[in-house]
Design a protein around this motif. Structure first.
Motif, PDB file in Angstrom:
ATOM      1  N   ALA A 168      -1.154  -2.435  -0.537  1.00 29.01           N
ATOM      2  CA  ALA A 168      -0.382  -3.157   0.374  1.00 29.01           C
ATOM      3  C   ALA A 168      -0.151  -4.642  -0.149  1.00 29.01           C
ATOM      4  CB  ALA A 168      -0.810  -3.262   1.554  1.00 29.01           C
ATOM      5  N   LEU A 169      -1.022  -5.417  -0.791  1.00 25.69           N
ATOM      6  CA  LEU A 169      -0.928  -6.905  -1.171  1.00 25.69           C
ATOM      7  C   LEU A 169       0.025  -6.424  -2.463  1.00 25.69           C
ATOM      8  CD1 LEU A 169      -4.713  -7.752  -1.031  1.00 25.69           C
ATOM      9  CD2 LEU A 169      -2.906  -8.619   0.358  1.00 25.69           C
ATOM     10  N   LYS A 170       0.069  -5.421  -3.296  1.00 20.89           N
ATOM     11  CA  LYS A 170       0.742  -5.514  -4.592  1.00 20.89           C
ATOM     12  C   LYS A 170       2.060  -4.987  -4.203  1.00 20.89           C
ATOM     13  CE  LYS A 170      -3.206  -4.921  -7.550  1.00 20.89           C
ATOM     14  NZ  LYS A 170      -3.876  -3.746  -8.372  1.00 20.89           N
ATOM     15  N   GLY A 171       2.138  -4.518  -2.761  1.00 21.24           N
ATOM     16  CA  GLY A 171       3.698  -4.031  -2.419  1.00 21.24           C
ATOM     17  C   GLY A 171       3.894  -2.741  -2.630  1.00 21.24           C
ATOM     18  N   PRO A 203       6.360   2.771  -6.054  1.00 17.30           N
ATOM     19  CA  PRO A 203       6.113   2.742  -7.311  1.00 17.30           C
ATOM     20  C   PRO A 203       6.597   1.361  -7.973  1.00 17.30           C
ATOM     21  CG  PRO A 203       7.604   4.285  -7.410  1.00 17.30           C
ATOM     22  CD  PRO A 203       7.396   3.911  -5.721  1.00 17.30           C
ATOM     23  N   ASP A 204       7.584   1.074  -7.563  1.00 16.56           N
ATOM     24  CA  ASP A 204       8.391  -0.027  -8.179  1.00 16.56           C
ATOM     25  C   ASP A 204       8.781  -1.318  -7.034  1.00 16.56           C
ATOM     26  OD1 ASP A 204       9.587  -1.951  -9.927  1.00 16.56           O
ATOM     27  OD2 ASP A 204      11.480  -0.747  -9.694  1.00 16.56           O
ATOM     28  N   PRO A 205       7.358  -2.102  -6.388  1.00 19.68           N
ATOM     29  CA  PRO A 205       7.675  -2.937  -5.381  1.00 19.68           C
ATOM     30  C   PRO A 205       8.442  -4.311  -6.046  1.00 19.68           C
ATOM     31  CG  PRO A 205       5.463  -3.129  -6.369  1.00 19.68           C
ATOM     32  CD  PRO A 205       6.030  -1.808  -7.182  1.00 19.68           C
ATOM     33  N   SER A 206       9.518  -4.806  -5.140  1.00 20.72           N
ATOM     34  CA  SER A 206       9.972  -5.938  -5.379  1.00 20.72           C
ATOM     35  C   SER A 206       9.369  -7.389  -4.966  1.00 20.72           C
ATOM     36  CB  SER A 206      11.287  -5.971  -4.650  1.00 20.72           C
ATOM     37  OG  SER A 206      11.181  -6.099  -3.007  1.00 20.72           O
ATOM     38  N   LEU A 207       9.637  -8.353  -5.333  1.00 23.81           N
ATOM     39  CA  LEU A 207       9.058  -9.701  -4.925  1.00 23.81           C
ATOM     40  C   LEU A 207       8.837  -9.611  -3.398  1.00 23.81           C
ATOM     41  CD1 LEU A 207      10.596 -12.163  -7.231  1.00 23.81           C
ATOM     42  CD2 LEU A 207       8.152 -11.222  -7.482  1.00 23.81           C
ATOM     43  N   GLU A 208       9.700  -9.186  -2.700  1.00 20.50           N
ATOM     44  CA  GLU A 208       9.822  -9.111  -1.367  1.00 20.50           C
ATOM     45  C   GLU A 208       8.742  -8.349  -0.491  1.00 20.50           C
ATOM     46  OE1 GLU A 208      13.518  -8.839   0.714  1.00 20.50           O
ATOM     47  OE2 GLU A 208      13.894 -10.803   0.506  1.00 20.50           O
ATOM     48  N   ASP A 209       8.480  -7.238  -1.445  1.00 20.81           N
ATOM     49  CA  ASP A 209       7.503  -6.052  -0.980  1.00 20.81           C
ATOM     50  C   ASP A 209       5.924  -6.430  -0.895  1.00 20.81           C
ATOM     51  OD1 ASP A 209       9.589  -4.222  -0.413  1.00 20.81           O
ATOM     52  OD2 ASP A 209       9.408  -3.291  -2.675  1.00 20.81           O
ATOM     53  N   LYS A 210       5.871  -7.461  -1.955  1.00 24.22           N
ATOM     54  CA  LYS A 210       4.450  -7.906  -1.923  1.00 24.22           C
ATOM     55  C   LYS A 210       4.004  -8.890  -0.898  1.00 24.22           C
ATOM     56  CE  LYS A 210       4.837  -7.246  -7.139  1.00 24.22           C
ATOM     57  NZ  LYS A 210       4.919  -8.252  -8.289  1.00 24.22           N
ATOM     58  N   GLU A 242      -0.926   7.009  -6.528  1.00 25.44           N
ATOM     59  CA  GLU A 242       0.603   6.973  -6.926  1.00 25.44           C
ATOM     60  C   GLU A 242       1.063   8.544  -7.151  1.00 25.44           C
ATOM     61  OE1 GLU A 242       1.841   5.424 -11.472  1.00 25.44           O
ATOM     62  OE2 GLU A 242      -0.234   5.006 -10.903  1.00 25.44           O
ATOM     63  N   GLY A 243       2.162   8.793  -6.505  1.00 21.77           N
ATOM     64  CA  GLY A 243       2.782  10.196  -6.682  1.00 21.77           C
ATOM     65  C   GLY A 243       3.118  10.504  -5.387  1.00 21.77           C
TER      66      GLY A 243
END
Length: 265
Positions: free
Chosen positions: A113-116, A139-146, A132-133
């Protein structure tokens, strides 16, 4: 420490805040801690203070259970203003399943969750971590997801935290530190922990019992004393209370500052 009565100044500060980074529209604040310490209630209390009335953006349990009431990964936004134009404050809360002895949310999932990497609505599984999967994996968190600031929520009225929960907290803190994510803590239920504070919340910083609690928290979880904020969540109140608001706003302002510093980096 002193008790700030300048609610209007702190409220204005929160209302005026905007992240300077154009790629990030909101500061993401992740709340974690043992079961039943008042994580969801804190989100509701912040909403009450900012909207000036009782609200329930996050469903919260009315009892201190040994099982987590929150099971899904949800983002709580707080509406700004009234009427049809839906605008929100530029910070959001993620309330996560509680840490339990041998159960509850897994530290691996909080680290994801910390990494988005945790998708909105993912239901935590105490038996196995997200990987993963999986459908709940982003798989591809944005800056906002983090996550931009990590907040440990503890109850000043709870028994000692078990070693297994402390170990999980240490794992989470260690990785957050590696990621450079700022960390702080809030201590809830201060009125239940201290009769003097229950009589008058302004006694919070005079209470020897609560000072000892803050020092004990600091020693147990490794967060400096000046980054631990005592709060009282709205629980049985039906009207707004300036003294409750003051403590909530003080903690919220620090969360925004810490998150903003991290975004600036």
């Amino acid at each position: 420490m002193y008790f700030s009565r300048n609610n209007a100044r702190d409220l204005q500060y929160v209302q005026d805040y905007e992240p300077e980074n154009d790629d990030i529209k909101h500061v993401r604040i992740l709340l974690y801690g043992p079961v039943g310490v008042g994580k969801s209630s804190f989100v509701n209390s912040v909403s009450n203070v900012l909207r000036g009335r009782m609200t329930t953006p996050a469903l919260a349990s009315s009892t201190t259970s040994d099982k987590s009431f929150t099971t899904r990964y949800e983002t709580h936004k707080i509406k700004k203003g009234r009427g049809k134009s839906k605008t929100y404050y530029p910070f959001v809360f993620n309330d996560i399943m509680g840490l339990e002895k041998g159960d509850g949310v897994r530290p691996d999932d909080i680290i994801l969750a910390l990494k988005g990497h945790v998708k909105e609505g993912y239901t935590f599984n105490p038996a196995s971590s997200l990987s993963e999967g999986d459908p709940g994996y982003n798989p591809d968190p944005s800056l906002e997801d983090k996550v931009h600031v990590l907040v440990c929520v503890l109850s000043a009225n709870a028994a000692e935290i078990t070693d297994s929960v402390l170990q999980k907290m240490a794992e989470i803190r260690k990785l957050a530190s590696k990621l450079g994510i700022p960390q702080m803590a809030i201590g809830t239920n201060i009125d239940l922990a201290c009769p003097e504070t229950e009589k008058d919340l302004k006694n919070v910083y005079k209470s020897k019992h609560l000072k000892k609690k803050v020092k004990d928290f600091s020693a147990a979880v490794g967060i400096p004393v000046n980054c631990i904020f005592p709060v009282k969540n709205y629980s049985d109140e039906i009207d707004m209370n300036d003294d409750i608001d003051s403590l909530i706003l003080s903690a919220l302002r620090k969360m925004i500052d810490f998150g903003d510093d991290f975004i600036d980096k």
